[in-house]
Design a protein around this motif. Sequence first.
Motif, short mmCIF file in Angstrom:
data_model
loop_
_atom_site.label_atom_id
_atom_site.label_comp_id
_atom_site.label_asym_id
_atom_site.label_seq_id
_atom_site.Cartn_x
_atom_site.Cartn_y
_atom_site.Cartn_z
N ARG A 50 0.82 -1.22 0.00
CA ARG A 50 0.00 0.00 0.00
C ARG A 50 0.85 1.27 0.00
O ARG A 50 0.31 2.37 -0.07
N ARG A 51 2.18 1.13 0.10
CA ARG A 51 3.13 2.25 0.10
C ARG A 51 2.91 3.20 1.28
O ARG A 51 3.11 4.40 1.18
N GLY A 62 28.44 -4.63 14.93
CA GLY A 62 27.72 -5.22 16.05
C GLY A 62 26.32 -5.70 15.75
O GLY A 62 25.76 -6.47 16.50
N GLY A 63 25.72 -5.28 14.65
CA GLY A 63 24.38 -5.76 14.35
C GLY A 63 23.65 -4.92 13.33
O GLY A 63 24.15 -3.92 12.83
N PHE A 64 22.42 -5.37 13.04
CA PHE A 64 21.58 -4.68 12.08
C PHE A 64 20.88 -3.49 12.72
O PHE A 64 20.52 -3.53 13.89
N VAL A 65 20.69 -2.45 11.93
CA VAL A 65 19.88 -1.30 12.33
C VAL A 65 18.70 -1.26 11.37
O VAL A 65 18.88 -1.36 10.16
N LEU A 66 17.50 -1.16 11.92
CA LEU A 66 16.29 -1.15 11.11
C LEU A 66 15.54 0.14 11.38
O LEU A 66 15.07 0.38 12.49
N PHE A 67 15.46 0.99 10.36
CA PHE A 67 14.70 2.24 10.45
C PHE A 67 13.33 1.96 9.86
O PHE A 67 13.22 1.32 8.82
N SER A 68 12.28 2.46 10.50
CA SER A 68 10.93 2.22 10.02
C SER A 68 10.10 3.49 10.17
O SER A 68 10.22 4.20 11.16
N LYS A 69 9.25 3.74 9.16
CA LYS A 69 8.33 4.87 9.25
C LYS A 69 7.00 4.45 8.64
O LYS A 69 6.95 3.96 7.52
N HIS A 70 5.94 4.65 9.40
CA HIS A 70 4.59 4.34 8.95
C HIS A 70 3.82 5.64 8.82
O HIS A 70 3.75 6.42 9.75
N LEU A 71 3.25 5.87 7.63
CA LEU A 71 2.49 7.10 7.39
C LEU A 71 1.06 6.98 7.92
O LEU A 71 0.40 5.97 7.71
N GLU A 72 0.61 8.01 8.60
CA GLU A 72 -0.78 8.06 9.05
C GLU A 72 -1.70 8.50 7.92
O GLU A 72 -2.86 8.16 7.89
N GLY A 74 -1.54 9.47 3.48
CA GLY A 74 -0.76 9.55 2.25
C GLY A 74 0.03 8.28 1.98
O GLY A 74 -0.06 7.30 2.72
N THR A 75 0.80 8.32 0.90
CA THR A 75 1.60 7.17 0.51
C THR A 75 2.98 7.62 0.04
O THR A 75 3.18 8.78 -0.32
N TYR A 76 3.90 6.68 0.04
CA TYR A 76 5.22 6.91 -0.53
C TYR A 76 5.14 6.70 -2.04
O TYR A 76 4.40 5.84 -2.52
N THR A 77 5.89 7.47 -2.78
CA THR A 77 5.95 7.32 -4.22
C THR A 77 7.37 6.97 -4.61
O THR A 77 8.32 7.62 -4.17
N ARG A 78 7.49 5.90 -5.42
CA ARG A 78 8.83 5.55 -5.90
C ARG A 78 9.35 6.68 -6.77
O ARG A 78 8.59 7.29 -7.52
N PRO A 79 10.65 6.96 -6.70
CA PRO A 79 11.21 8.00 -7.55
C PRO A 79 10.98 7.69 -9.02
O PRO A 79 11.02 6.53 -9.45
N ALA A 80 10.72 8.72 -9.82
CA ALA A 80 10.45 8.54 -11.25
C ALA A 80 11.67 7.93 -11.93
O ALA A 80 12.81 8.30 -11.64
N GLY A 81 11.41 7.01 -12.81
CA GLY A 81 12.48 6.41 -13.60
C GLY A 81 13.27 5.33 -12.88
O GLY A 81 14.30 4.91 -13.38
#
Length: 116
Positions: A50-51, A62-72, A74-81
């Motif tokens: 659903r983006r 030392g380990g993995f870092v996981l950044f996460s953001k959930h939109l309340e 709207g949606t994310y749009t993939r960059p053009a091209g």
Amino acid sequence: MFSLNSSDRYLLYKGDCDMRRGAYSLSGLVRNELRRNPLNGDVFVFLNRRRTCIKLLRWESGGFVLFSKHLEKGTYTRPAGTRSDAVLSWAELVLMIEGIVVKKSVQKPRYQLFSS
């Protein structure tokens, strides 16, 4: 220290990702589907169907870092091209996360210093 900057390499995963996945599951996806090493320091970017959610996975000492953001809203749009499994620039990633869609873009040539 948790940090992302313009010197990092960002790889956008082509498919839709189940956002219930954690760092180790996403690293398996990187290794098995993208055929890349998740421990090399690159930042891997994942979007859900659903983006509305984005996750960035990176290996730091030392380990993995996981950044996460959930939109309340709207949606994310993939960059053009962007192609499948595209390499994103820092600017494209920031624009995508901030929700800015560029209709027309012309990048002027710039000199870059490469260290050998």
